[in-house]
Design a protein around this motif. Structure first.
Motif, short mmCIF file in Angstrom:
data_model
loop_
_atom_site.label_atom_id
_atom_site.label_comp_id
_atom_site.label_asym_id
_atom_site.label_seq_id
_atom_site.Cartn_x
_atom_site.Cartn_y
_atom_site.Cartn_z
N LEU A 1 -8.54 -7.03 8.15
CA LEU A 1 -7.66 -8.19 8.05
C LEU A 1 -8.44 -9.50 8.19
O LEU A 1 -8.13 -10.48 7.53
CB LEU A 1 -6.53 -8.11 9.08
CG LEU A 1 -5.52 -6.99 8.82
CD1 LEU A 1 -4.48 -6.93 9.93
CD2 LEU A 1 -4.85 -7.15 7.47
N TRP A 2 -9.48 -9.50 9.03
CA TRP A 2 -10.32 -10.69 9.13
C TRP A 2 -11.09 -10.93 7.84
O TRP A 2 -11.29 -12.07 7.42
CB TRP A 2 -11.27 -10.62 10.32
CG TRP A 2 -10.60 -11.14 11.55
CD1 TRP A 2 -10.14 -10.41 12.60
CD2 TRP A 2 -10.28 -12.50 11.84
NE1 TRP A 2 -9.55 -11.24 13.52
CE2 TRP A 2 -9.62 -12.52 13.08
CE3 TRP A 2 -10.48 -13.70 11.16
CZ2 TRP A 2 -9.17 -13.70 13.66
CZ3 TRP A 2 -10.03 -14.87 11.74
CH2 TRP A 2 -9.38 -14.87 12.98
N GLY A 3 -11.51 -9.85 7.18
CA GLY A 3 -12.16 -9.99 5.88
C GLY A 3 -11.24 -10.61 4.85
O GLY A 3 -11.63 -11.51 4.09
N VAL B 1 -1.65 -11.87 6.99
CA VAL B 1 -2.77 -11.32 7.77
C VAL B 1 -2.56 -11.59 9.26
O VAL B 1 -2.67 -10.68 10.08
CB VAL B 1 -4.12 -11.91 7.29
CG1 VAL B 1 -5.20 -11.74 8.33
CG2 VAL B 1 -4.55 -11.25 5.98
N PHE B 2 -2.28 -12.83 9.61
CA PHE B 2 -2.17 -13.15 11.04
C PHE B 2 -0.91 -12.57 11.68
O PHE B 2 -0.95 -12.10 12.82
CB PHE B 2 -2.32 -14.65 11.26
CG PHE B 2 -3.72 -15.12 10.97
CD1 PHE B 2 -4.79 -14.66 11.71
CD2 PHE B 2 -3.97 -16.00 9.92
CE1 PHE B 2 -6.10 -15.06 11.43
CE2 PHE B 2 -5.26 -16.41 9.63
CZ PHE B 2 -6.33 -15.93 10.39
N ILE B 3 0.18 -12.56 10.95
CA ILE B 3 1.38 -11.90 11.47
C ILE B 3 1.13 -10.40 11.56
O ILE B 3 1.57 -9.74 12.51
CB ILE B 3 2.61 -12.22 10.59
CG1 ILE B 3 3.00 -13.69 10.78
CG2 ILE B 3 3.79 -11.30 10.92
CD1 ILE B 3 4.10 -14.17 9.86
N SER C 1 -0.05 -17.47 1.51
CA SER C 1 0.81 -16.34 1.87
C SER C 1 0.00 -15.20 2.47
O SER C 1 0.41 -14.58 3.46
CB SER C 1 1.58 -15.83 0.65
OG SER C 1 2.43 -16.82 0.15
N LEU C 2 -1.14 -14.92 1.85
CA LEU C 2 -2.00 -13.86 2.39
C LEU C 2 -2.46 -14.18 3.81
O LEU C 2 -2.49 -13.30 4.67
CB LEU C 2 -3.20 -13.64 1.48
CG LEU C 2 -2.92 -12.84 0.22
CD1 LEU C 2 -4.12 -12.88 -0.72
CD2 LEU C 2 -2.58 -11.40 0.57
#
Length: 123
Positions: free
Chosen positions: A18-20, A48-50, A43-44
């Motif tokens: 997800l960090w990538g 990712v953070f949610i 949006s991505l």
């Protein structure tokens, strides 16, 4: 999860993929800057953070105290657990072939980026 020690990239962050995606989306958002890019890459970033928070909540619920011990020595933010001395970075846990493969794939994408996407990744 309780029996498996924290090793490799999970010492750095609980969510390496997800960090990538977050880094990729952020860089593309800055590079492109148009409305379509804002919608797609923005949006991505939100997802990712949610997603990181959601995954951690689900794991805490399903794994209970085992999750607590795992979470105590890892972090969502890269290198935070290492910085706070809750974990250590062990370079030997990373396989050389993994690092070489990552570099080869990165260079291949950079080389073929213009042919594939019509835009040079170099400014």
């Amino acid at each position: 999860m309780a029996d498996a020690p924290v090793r490799g990239i999970h010492r750095v962050t609980r969510h390496p993929f997800l960090w990538g995606v977050a880094v990729w989306a952020f860089v593309h958002l800055i590079a492109n800057g148009d409305v379509a890019s804002l919608v797609l890459f923005g949006s991505l970033l939100v997802v990712v953070f949610i997603g990181m928070i959601s995954i951690d909540a689900k794991r805490k619920k399903s794994c209970g105290r085992h999750w607590d011990s795992y979470a105590a020595v890892t972090s969502i933010i890269p290198f935070q657990a290492i910085k706070e001395s809750r974990n250590t970075l062990v370079i030997a846990e990373f396989k050389v072939w993994q690092l070489v493969m990552a570099l080869v794939l990165y260079l291949a994408v950079m080389h073929f980026h213009q042919a594939l996407f019509g835009v040079s990744p170099l400014f």
